[in-house]
Design a protein around this motif. Structure first.
Motif, short mmCIF file in Angstrom:
data_model
loop_
_atom_site.label_atom_id
_atom_site.label_comp_id
_atom_site.label_asym_id
_atom_site.label_seq_id
_atom_site.Cartn_x
_atom_site.Cartn_y
_atom_site.Cartn_z
N VAL A 1 0.82 -1.21 0.00
CA VAL A 1 0.00 0.00 0.00
C VAL A 1 0.86 1.25 0.00
N MET A 2 1.81 1.28 0.91
CA MET A 2 2.66 2.46 1.00
C MET A 2 3.50 2.63 -0.26
N HIS A 3 4.01 1.52 -0.75
CA HIS A 3 4.85 1.60 -1.93
C HIS A 3 4.08 2.12 -3.13
N GLU A 4 2.90 1.60 -3.32
CA GLU A 4 2.04 2.05 -4.40
C GLU A 4 1.81 3.56 -4.35
N LYS A 5 1.41 3.99 -3.18
CA LYS A 5 1.10 5.41 -3.02
C LYS A 5 2.34 6.24 -3.34
N MET A 6 3.46 5.78 -2.86
CA MET A 6 4.72 6.50 -3.08
C MET A 6 5.01 6.55 -4.58
N GLU A 7 4.86 5.42 -5.23
CA GLU A 7 5.15 5.36 -6.66
C GLU A 7 4.27 6.36 -7.41
N ARG A 8 3.01 6.27 -7.17
CA ARG A 8 2.05 7.13 -7.85
C ARG A 8 2.37 8.61 -7.60
N ARG A 9 2.55 8.95 -6.35
CA ARG A 9 2.76 10.36 -6.02
C ARG A 9 4.12 10.86 -6.48
N THR A 10 5.10 9.98 -6.49
CA THR A 10 6.41 10.40 -6.97
C THR A 10 6.30 10.80 -8.43
N VAL A 11 5.65 9.95 -9.21
CA VAL A 11 5.48 10.27 -10.62
C VAL A 11 4.70 11.58 -10.76
N ALA A 12 3.63 11.70 -10.01
CA ALA A 12 2.77 12.88 -10.17
C ALA A 12 3.50 14.17 -9.80
N ARG A 13 4.25 14.12 -8.71
CA ARG A 13 4.84 15.38 -8.24
C ARG A 13 6.20 15.69 -8.85
N LEU A 14 6.97 14.66 -9.12
CA LEU A 14 8.32 14.96 -9.60
C LEU A 14 8.42 15.07 -11.12
N ALA A 15 7.51 14.37 -11.81
CA ALA A 15 7.60 14.39 -13.27
C ALA A 15 7.66 15.82 -13.83
N PRO A 16 6.76 16.70 -13.41
CA PRO A 16 6.79 18.05 -13.99
C PRO A 16 8.16 18.72 -13.87
N MET B 1 19.91 17.21 -25.08
CA MET B 1 19.06 16.03 -24.96
C MET B 1 18.12 15.99 -26.15
N ASN B 2 17.44 14.86 -26.24
CA ASN B 2 16.49 14.72 -27.34
C ASN B 2 15.38 13.76 -26.89
N ALA B 3 14.14 14.16 -27.12
CA ALA B 3 13.02 13.28 -26.79
C ALA B 3 11.76 13.76 -27.48
N VAL B 4 10.99 12.82 -27.99
CA VAL B 4 9.75 13.19 -28.68
C VAL B 4 8.60 13.30 -27.68
N HIS B 5 8.62 12.43 -26.69
CA HIS B 5 7.54 12.45 -25.69
C HIS B 5 8.14 12.59 -24.31
N PRO B 6 8.67 13.75 -23.99
CA PRO B 6 9.38 13.89 -22.71
C PRO B 6 8.51 13.52 -21.52
N GLN B 7 7.29 13.95 -21.50
CA GLN B 7 6.40 13.68 -20.37
C GLN B 7 6.29 12.18 -20.11
N GLU B 8 5.94 11.43 -21.12
CA GLU B 8 5.74 9.99 -20.95
C GLU B 8 7.05 9.28 -20.59
N MET B 9 8.11 9.71 -21.24
CA MET B 9 9.40 9.07 -20.94
C MET B 9 9.80 9.28 -19.49
N VAL B 10 9.61 10.49 -19.05
CA VAL B 10 9.97 10.78 -17.66
C VAL B 10 9.10 9.96 -16.72
N GLU B 11 7.85 9.80 -17.04
CA GLU B 11 6.98 8.98 -16.19
C GLU B 11 7.47 7.55 -16.10
#
Lengths: 203, 203, 203, 203
Positions: free
Chosen positions: A115-130, A145-155
């Motif tokens: 449970v904790m790990h899941e929440k951490m994973e989800r929130r890490t992606v949500a908050r740090l990705a931007p 650098m080079n990337a076509v879909h930076p958002q998705e790649m970072v996620e």
DNA sequence: AATGAATGAGATTTCATTCAT
DNA sequence: AATGAATGAAATCTCATTCAT
């Protein structure tokens, strides 16, 4: 018995800190609210004075961690000028935190912390990705650098990092950790088409 | 009331199938053993005649899914000759299964399935990585791919793919899904230094 | 439904008293925690707020009985001066309690109370033997009694008393009870070499 | 799978023997019928072909033990002529059996065997008392013993002896065992007014 | 701001026993 | 004489949450 009044801010932090430790040591599900209040030495009701529910406490623990990480990352972003160096330091910061926390839970069964790990994973992606996407876009603008879909790649990157470094045996010494760091350096280089040798990761 | 004897294999499968559906629909924690037996229409004790515990049932559900996936992947490996095509089809197979299951849980609160998701994630990496590493090494031998740390890269890849599974709104239509697939194609191409345009992923 | 707060001491005693009665009436194993709370009219959880487990409650019931008996015995010891009279009154006190409790369980199958009886036997020997050995040693000092192994003899005595008077048909009227009392008087006289006619036991 | 037919008598004895061992090793309550049949390697239903219920099996185990003991005692009675020697050998026989069984249960928590112990205690008194009373009456007739209430005294004696059985740490070596044996010798001598030095008990 | 006794729903699990074959 | 899948009632215990003080 005696009623001990304290600065509410401090009480609250005390509760969060104890909760975090227990969640890590024995898992979220295996930690009872009564365990937390016993250690902090307050009444059961006090917990609910500060937190709507046990789930809200989990949230608070996770967000506190991400607050810290976010601050650190923002510092890196404003301290450093080179986007590649930024990325290198950011990833290192994330790894350090992940592994640091992991050590506390070394001995508990993985399952206990789903449970904790899941929440951490989800929130890490949500908050740090931007934040990281910002760095990557900067890198793209500077042709480092080079990337076509930076958002998705970072996620994908973040989800994997959180998952892989949350595994058993992830102390800073093991051969496995070492290999994973080396692989991660290469992954970063290839994913964003960065110059070979730009990264240096350590736990 | 009436006692209905059946082939044990079938009884067992029946139980697993119903359990899987309920776990997906309402989450592992929110599914009571009594819910499962009610649907299969057997006594409570029958569940425990076949499974040591509810957790053992979760295990059985997860392994069944991976059995299926593993078989499909082995078929692909032996049917196809080109390692790049193999990889393309394998990733598509994983996505298809993942998204198929995901649809069942569309409406429930994500959190409810942390436990099942975790177990699935961990076991997917553990069981499928070896097969895929084999394909990658084949690709390397034929100079169609390149990787210094195939094992770790494949783990990274699988963690990313499984991450998809847990995203809300992952139907095959949405723009978001489309972007994630495109990003994944790019990741594959870059990670293993494969020719651009070698992959074509669909949900 | 309504929540009734009470002095914890009283709540606790209330629970013990009801539990004792039910354990005696229907046996320990045949008494469900839910039976106890229903009679006391508190929630199931309240039971576990006061007692760690059903077994802990059994312990509490047994110890309460021995507390009472111990107090009575201590009173006798300090009230009386003659060690033989002390012993006479002590044995009578034990018999009275044993038979008193026994009456509550008159109709249940003996077996149902093996667990409680065992615990009572063991704890009676453990807690009362020291007191009685003290009396016997006093008697020896005054040359009113004689024993080479007072500790062991007292243990045998207590075990037998508890066993024999816990039998079916041990009401205060029956011929069997009468005979057993007479025999016990003789046993005491012979065991400790006391003057004939020193004892007078009644249920 | 394969259906193995055996001599019914042997099957039955096999079941009793395994049940006895398990009852002693882990306690009656902690032994499931399924444990017994697993060890004997027969189907669950077979158990109920031979025994009406689990409680009936306990009965069978207890009675088997008493059968053996009774036979041994009858042998002693007819082999020996001196009633005092008879009594000495009988008590020794009972001790030997008790302690032998006890060794099997050395490590289990006492409590676990309340049910079996109770039944054993009660049945031992019921079945052996008549035989021993016979010996005592013989002794009285020959003026080697003296008792006003032989029946009750023998019951007292047996209850004491059986109590020994259930004591922790009852190996044949310990100082405690030695003292208990000596005390028991004295009890016998005093209870029945037998010549000092007539008894010699060993575990 | 704090207390802590009380709640109560509900979940997992156990196992002696049965019965169709 | 034997099988073994199926039964199903029941029991203990947990724990997040509430609320009167």
């Amino acid at each position: 018995m005696g009623r001990v009044s304290k600065d509410p801010g401090e009480r609250c932090r005390e509760l969060i800190d104890v909760a975090e430790r227990l969640f890590l040591e024995r898992g979220y599900e295996n930690t009872a609210v009564s365990d937390i209040v016993r250690e902090v030495d307050v009444a059961q009701g006090t917990f609910y004075y500060y937190f709507r529910s046990k789930a809200a406490m989990l949230e608070a623990v996770v967000e506190k961690n991400l607050d810290e990480l976010e601050m650190e990352i923002e510092e890196i972003i404003s301290a450093e000028t080179d986007p590649v160096s930024k990325l290198n330091r950011i990833i290192n910061a994330i790894l350090r935190l992940s592994v640091g926390k992991r050590e506390l839970m070394e001995h508990i069964h993985e399952e206990s912390n789903a449970v904790m790990h899941e929440k951490m994973e989800r929130r890490t992606v949500a908050r740090l990705a931007p934040l990281i996407v910002g760095v990557v876009e900067e890198g793209i603008a500077e042709r480092r650098m080079n990337a076509v879909h930076p958002q998705e790649m970072v996620e994908f990157l973040l989800a994997s990092v959180v998952y892989l470094f949350h595994q058993p045996g992830m102390d800073s010494e093991s051969a496995r950790s070492r290999r994973l760091c080396l692989a991660m350096e290469q992954i970063l280089v290839r994913l964003f088409r960065i110059d070979e040798g730009s990264f240096s990761l350590h736990l």
